[in-house]
Design a protein around this motif. Structure first.
Motif, mmCIF file in Angstrom:
data_model
loop_
_atom_site.group_PDB
_atom_site.id
_atom_site.type_symbol
_atom_site.label_atom_id
_atom_site.label_comp_id
_atom_site.label_asym_id
_atom_site.label_seq_id
_atom_site.Cartn_x
_atom_site.Cartn_y
_atom_site.Cartn_z
ATOM 1 N N ARG A 61 0.652 -1.320 0.097
ATOM 2 C CA ARG A 61 -0.041 0.083 -0.016
ATOM 3 C C ARG A 61 1.030 1.150 0.016
ATOM 4 O O ARG A 61 1.596 1.366 0.715
ATOM 5 C CB ARG A 61 -0.893 0.052 1.130
ATOM 6 C CG ARG A 61 -2.021 -0.818 1.223
ATOM 7 C CD ARG A 61 -2.947 -0.329 2.106
ATOM 8 N NE ARG A 61 -4.613 -0.956 1.999
ATOM 9 C CZ ARG A 61 -5.243 -1.021 0.836
ATOM 10 N NH1 ARG A 61 -4.947 -0.049 -0.270
ATOM 11 N NH2 ARG A 61 -6.086 -1.594 0.672
ATOM 12 N N LEU A 62 0.822 2.329 -0.794
ATOM 13 C CA LEU A 62 1.450 3.371 -0.998
ATOM 14 C C LEU A 62 1.104 4.280 0.329
ATOM 15 O O LEU A 62 2.006 5.157 0.467
ATOM 16 C CB LEU A 62 1.297 4.101 -2.228
ATOM 17 C CG LEU A 62 1.706 3.175 -3.324
ATOM 18 C CD1 LEU A 62 1.279 4.056 -4.650
ATOM 19 C CD2 LEU A 62 3.102 2.728 -3.280
ATOM 20 N N ALA A 63 0.033 4.287 0.786
ATOM 21 C CA ALA A 63 -0.506 5.048 2.101
ATOM 22 C C ALA A 63 -1.668 4.495 2.714
ATOM 23 O O ALA A 63 -2.045 3.129 2.477
ATOM 24 C CB ALA A 63 -1.261 6.352 1.438
ATOM 25 N N SER A 64 -2.323 5.010 3.736
ATOM 26 C CA SER A 64 -3.451 4.356 4.517
ATOM 27 C C SER A 64 -4.480 4.070 3.349
ATOM 28 O O SER A 64 -4.372 4.753 2.550
ATOM 29 C CB SER A 64 -3.766 5.452 5.340
ATOM 30 O OG SER A 64 -2.921 5.896 6.255
ATOM 31 N N PRO A 71 -7.607 4.217 0.942
ATOM 32 C CA PRO A 71 -8.209 5.305 0.788
ATOM 33 C C PRO A 71 -9.777 4.844 0.457
ATOM 34 O O PRO A 71 -9.937 3.714 0.451
ATOM 35 C CB PRO A 71 -7.545 5.478 -0.797
ATOM 36 C CG PRO A 71 -7.092 4.335 -1.347
ATOM 37 C CD PRO A 71 -6.568 3.501 0.123
ATOM 38 N N GLU A 89 -14.045 5.491 -3.360
ATOM 39 C CA GLU A 89 -14.400 6.540 -4.458
ATOM 40 C C GLU A 89 -13.101 7.142 -4.845
ATOM 41 O O GLU A 89 -12.880 7.960 -5.945
ATOM 42 C CB GLU A 89 -15.346 7.675 -4.251
ATOM 43 C CG GLU A 89 -15.183 8.705 -3.116
ATOM 44 C CD GLU A 89 -15.115 8.193 -1.802
ATOM 45 O OE1 GLU A 89 -15.345 7.045 -1.399
ATOM 46 O OE2 GLU A 89 -15.296 9.181 -0.998
ATOM 47 N N CYS A 90 -12.074 7.150 -3.996
ATOM 48 C CA CYS A 90 -10.895 7.889 -4.222
ATOM 49 C C CYS A 90 -9.582 6.654 -4.170
ATOM 50 O O CYS A 90 -8.422 7.372 -4.014
ATOM 51 C CB CYS A 90 -10.533 8.935 -3.211
ATOM 52 S SG CYS A 90 -11.280 10.371 -3.402
ATOM 53 N N SER A 91 -9.748 5.497 -4.698
ATOM 54 C CA SER A 91 -8.976 4.616 -4.600
ATOM 55 C C SER A 91 -7.905 4.428 -5.951
ATOM 56 O O SER A 91 -6.897 3.916 -5.907
ATOM 57 C CB SER A 91 -9.471 3.226 -4.968
ATOM 58 O OG SER A 91 -10.110 2.851 -5.989
ATOM 59 N N TYR A 92 -8.266 5.765 -6.433
ATOM 60 C CA TYR A 92 -6.924 6.065 -7.726
ATOM 61 C C TYR A 92 -5.697 6.062 -7.454
ATOM 62 O O TYR A 92 -4.895 5.771 -8.179
ATOM 63 C CB TYR A 92 -7.397 7.246 -8.668
ATOM 64 C CG TYR A 92 -7.097 8.665 -8.099
ATOM 65 C CD1 TYR A 92 -8.080 9.330 -7.195
ATOM 66 C CD2 TYR A 92 -5.960 9.296 -7.952
ATOM 67 C CE1 TYR A 92 -7.998 10.385 -6.563
ATOM 68 C CE2 TYR A 92 -5.632 10.306 -7.583
ATOM 69 C CZ TYR A 92 -6.587 11.061 -6.867
ATOM 70 O OH TYR A 92 -6.367 12.100 -6.275
ATOM 71 N N THR A 93 -5.292 6.518 -6.283
ATOM 72 C CA THR A 93 -3.937 6.480 -5.859
ATOM 73 C C THR A 93 -3.292 5.089 -5.631
ATOM 74 O O THR A 93 -2.151 4.744 -5.629
ATOM 75 C CB THR A 93 -3.676 7.352 -4.452
ATOM 76 O OG1 THR A 93 -4.226 6.889 -3.521
ATOM 77 C CG2 THR A 93 -3.915 8.821 -4.831
ATOM 78 N N GLU A 94 -4.072 3.982 -5.613
ATOM 79 C CA GLU A 94 -3.622 2.717 -5.394
ATOM 80 C C GLU A 94 -3.827 1.778 -6.569
ATOM 81 O O GLU A 94 -3.073 0.891 -6.914
ATOM 82 C CB GLU A 94 -4.312 1.928 -4.291
ATOM 83 C CG GLU A 94 -4.176 2.488 -2.742
ATOM 84 C CD GLU A 94 -2.673 2.132 -2.128
ATOM 85 O OE1 GLU A 94 -2.044 1.348 -2.739
ATOM 86 O OE2 GLU A 94 -2.224 3.022 -1.458
ATOM 87 N N ASP A 95 -4.581 2.491 -7.442
ATOM 88 C CA ASP A 95 -4.798 1.519 -8.749
ATOM 89 C C ASP A 95 -5.049 2.073 -10.314
ATOM 90 O O ASP A 95 -5.572 1.514 -11.053
ATOM 91 C CB ASP A 95 -6.036 0.438 -8.352
ATOM 92 C CG ASP A 95 -7.458 1.109 -8.250
ATOM 93 O OD1 ASP A 95 -7.574 2.394 -8.932
ATOM 94 O OD2 ASP A 95 -8.351 0.497 -7.695
ATOM 95 N N LEU A 96 -5.121 3.469 -10.035
ATOM 96 C CA LEU A 96 -5.307 4.067 -11.376
ATOM 97 C C LEU A 96 -3.907 4.108 -12.172
ATOM 98 O O LEU A 96 -2.886 4.781 -11.549
ATOM 99 C CB LEU A 96 -5.686 5.491 -11.264
ATOM 100 C CG LEU A 96 -6.063 6.192 -12.675
ATOM 101 C CD1 LEU A 96 -7.359 5.112 -13.375
ATOM 102 C CD2 LEU A 96 -6.495 7.630 -12.567
ATOM 103 N N LEU A 97 -3.544 3.673 -13.591
ATOM 104 C CA LEU A 97 -2.540 3.614 -14.229
ATOM 105 C C LEU A 97 -1.791 4.876 -14.275
ATOM 106 O O LEU A 97 -0.579 5.055 -14.127
ATOM 107 C CB LEU A 97 -2.530 2.900 -15.381
ATOM 108 C CG LEU A 97 -1.442 2.652 -16.352
ATOM 109 C CD1 LEU A 97 -0.237 1.860 -15.786
ATOM 110 C CD2 LEU A 97 -1.854 2.097 -17.531
ATOM 111 N N TYR A 153 -2.058 7.517 -12.607
ATOM 112 C CA TYR A 153 -1.628 7.974 -11.057
ATOM 113 C C TYR A 153 -0.287 7.529 -11.022
ATOM 114 O O TYR A 153 0.646 8.243 -10.829
ATOM 115 C CB TYR A 153 -2.487 8.020 -10.253
ATOM 116 C CG TYR A 153 -1.891 8.304 -8.770
ATOM 117 C CD1 TYR A 153 -1.896 9.561 -8.388
ATOM 118 C CD2 TYR A 153 -1.266 7.347 -8.004
ATOM 119 C CE1 TYR A 153 -1.311 9.973 -7.165
ATOM 120 C CE2 TYR A 153 -0.944 7.644 -6.649
ATOM 121 C CZ TYR A 153 -0.667 9.157 -6.373
ATOM 122 O OH TYR A 153 0.058 9.618 -5.088
#
Lengths: 325, 325
Positions: free
Chosen positions: A169-172, A174, A177-185, A187
């Motif tokens: 996990r890159l951060a706590s 999310p 609706e804002c999961s893009y920081t973990e799974d959007l290419l 980003y």
């Protein structure tokens, strides 16, 4: 997912092909002492004590008599760099061993160099397997190297992108609706790039250069005597605008020089400019080796392969830097 | 590469582990009708006509009596999303099938859902394999889905990054000293990012936004009531500098509003601002689906995994966007 009970051989093969495998070359010597070898992905480990491995060979294979009469065979787990060898041993050619300097093994079976792992075997059992023979070999010697292995999946060669043992996990966590920081290419790509750029900027600051100037110098290192417009055709997609002022600044620092060719101004790299670019590229390569230590050489190879495919898929039609002119 | 003839079991296992495999769960029912299942990567195809596959099971396995007495078994080639299931069936638990809704198969052997491929088998032969039994099964039914398969290599789960059938070159062959455009990670990453950013910019221009404003709005979408300094702590690594003027422009367009909290100015996203961000993220996701069609869903999954590992390895210590406060 629909169940098939009728056997379309092509569909059956495709379903089997979803099971990923490594790629091996299995070798022996025939009764005349000639080296014999086939590419096989039907290899697998069987037993630790006694140490046994197995593979299967079509009863129709031209090499069957050799493997049936000689109890010694060697299994070579191919490295990612040996895709060509895999193709060569999968074909019908008679000169498969041409130009290969064999290593010394414990038996007369040919031992190929530069593999990821090798198992020198003696046939323990051979079993009926329908249109194939299943050979079970006792492993009498083995070795391995740090070469990342070649992978085969769905009828295509591949490389493995290994998952870390713990969930990454890159951060706590999310909110969904804002999961893009973990799974959007987009980003993940942007963040990777900016973090790498951060390292590049630090290196460039030693030369009081910014990345825009570095991109321009890199282009001139490959392709000389470009007009400002031509330079921008190469670097414009990055959002960087090479202006006359920026070029003047590089000229003042003697990294570039201008030439007047048929009433056009064309820029060339000076010896100093070339040295700066090549030193930066060397630094970037060293940085990449550090990364390979952290991620694994095979994973970096897989990442570069995938990025290259992404670049090819999203290319807005950039000019070819090396096209003959 | 040194040859070992003495058998350190750990070294032998590590050498065998370099051979990449898929991951399967193999199921049957015991004499009492209870479902039995084990994770195995010793699966392989054997014969097309008759259709045969094989796998091997330790003679010491608790499930051996079930597989020896019941001739029906099902092989499930696991999907990338089924790593958890793989772990569950590799352990000793008695509740392996808890909560799994089984599909209807052609035999009494349990048929697990959501796999990449499944082979419903009837034991044709069982052979001696040292400390294992080799089961050869005749495939009586099979099916497959489009789920990317789970991969196992060197004791770790992995995903496959497939190589294109033809060698992929981004441009004409570069001279060796300038090969960075074909193989330098930093270049490939930068070019991928800028090409994706190019697509993002085109989407953003519909809202007359630049990427800097978009990055700021995205941060505010996740974390509200930030000061300008805090916003810059999140976006600064991209090279973007969120200035008061830039924030005023976003305020004038009613995407953000300012609040005065204890003599500090803090920014919040308006409903309009949130809508713009979420619409852009949805567009980016749609674009990503197009890419998945071109590269393959499994390859995009592998790319994201590798980028995430790269981000974690090069993180300059960015603040956690979702940390509780």
């Amino acid at each position: 997912m629909t169940t098939r009970t009728s056997f379309d051989p092509q569909a059956f093969r495709a379903a089997l092909g979803t099971f990923t495998t490594g790629v091996t070359i299995i070798t022996t010597r025939d009764a005349d002492g000639a080296p014999v070898g086939v590419t096989a992905n039907s290899f697998n480990s069987v037993s630790l004590n006694p140490p046994l491995v197995l593979w299967s060979l079509a009863k129709s294979a031209r090499s069957l008599p050799a493997f049936s009469s000689n109890p010694f065979f060697n299994v070579h787990v191919l490295a990612a760099a040996q895709e060509g060898l895999s193709g060569r041993f999968a074909s019908q050619g008679t000169d498969k061993f041409d130009g290969i300097e064999l290593d010394e093994g414990i038996s007369n079976a040919p031992l190929l160099p530069q593999c990821t792992a090798r198992f020198q075997c003696h046939t323990a059992f051979s079993y009926d397997g329908g249109d194939h023979v299943i050979y079970v070999g006792e492993v009498r010697a083995f070795d391995r190297s740090e070469q990342p292995p070649l992978v085969y999946q769905g009828g295509q060669y591949a490389l493995a992108a290994r998952r870390p043992r713990e969930e990454l996990r890159l951060a706590s966590p999310p909110p969904p609706e804002c999961s893009y920081t973990e799974d959007l290419l987009g980003y993940l790509l942007g963040r990777s790039h900016y973090q790498m750029l951060h390292l590049l900027r630090r290196m460039l600051s030693g030369h009081s250069l910014d990345e825009g100037s570095f991109f321009v110098l890199s282009v001139l290192c490959i392709r000389d005597k470009l007009t400002l417009e031509e330079i921008n055709a190469f670097v414009g997609y990055t959002g960087i605008d090479a202006t006359e002022q920026a070029m003047e600044a590089l000229e003042a620092r003697r990294f570039v020089a201008r030439e007047r060719v048929r009433r056009e101004i064309r820029y060339v790299l000076t010896a100093d400019g070339r040295e700066v670019v090549l030193r930066q590229i060397a630094l970037a390569k060293a940085q990449e080796e550090d990364l390979a230590d952290k991620l694994g050489a095979g994973d970096v190879m897989a990442l570069k392969l995938l990025l290259k495919r992404l670049v090819a898929s999203t290319d807005p039609g950039l000019p070819d830097l090396w096209a003959p002119r």
